[in-house]
Design an enzyme around this catalytic site. Sequence first.
Site: not given
Ligand SMILES: Cc1cc2nc3c(=O)[nH]c(=O)nc-3n(C[C@H](O)[C@H](O)[C@H](O)COP(=O)(O)O)c2cc1C
Length: 184
Positions: A41, A43, A122
């Site tokens: 992702t 940010n 993100e």
């Molecule tokens: C389409 C999508 C849906 C997501 N849904 C959730 C969710 O329901 N709950 C959650 O805790 N994180 C959710 N995430 C976030 C992910 O946990 C997140 O991308 C992950 O923490 C990585 O973040 P970082 O790259 O900043 O570490 C989602 C991310 C995306 C792209």
Amino acid sequence: MPRPADVPIPDSPQYPYPIITDYCEIVCGFGRGSSELGIPTANVQFNELPDAIENLPLGVFFGFAQLAESGPGDVKNCQRPDGTRVHFNFGQRLAESDLNVLPVVLSIGLNPFYHNKAKTVELHIMHEFKHDFYGAKVKFSILGYIRPELDYTTREALIDDIHTDIDIAKSVLSKPQYAKHSSF
Ligand SMILES: Cc1cc2nc3c(=O)[nH]c(=O)nc-3n(C[C@H](O)[C@H](O)[C@H](O)COP(=O)(O)O)c2cc1C
């Protein structure tokens, strides 16, 4: 089969959508999207976004995004809490096909599975990139809402749900009433 938390998606974007941003800088997240989930992702920071995004419920959204190079910028690195250093290339390794308007799923929230303290925005851009692009610019639209963010007991369940979000977003964005918003 809709999941229990899925919100019905209308036939065309309804108020407050579409929300369209200006170009904003891609900053450094925690990096777990790529390393732990296999779902990278990008940010962006709230202070570069329209106020309408601040007022949205927390959860998962879809739209379109377009990247642009932003260089040559200052040499900038960021260090993650785990000590990893992130190199900013300002999008200078983006290929021509990476610069098209591309479908995107977005997560706006606190990522309860990871217990984040601050709300993040993100973008998972649905495209195969050969290189990362920290420091590049991204402009994006939000055209609709899929579901609230959820907590999970396993990482696999989170990954499965994100893949379902991606399938839903692809299918909705290919419909003419949504696809016509693919130019900014
Ligand atoms: C389409 C999508 C849906 C997501 N849904 C959730 C969710 O329901 N709950 C959650 O805790 N994180 C959710 N995430 C976030 C992910 O946990 C997140 O991308 C992950 O923490 C990585 O973040 P970082 O790259 O900043 O570490 C989602 C991310 C995306 C792209």
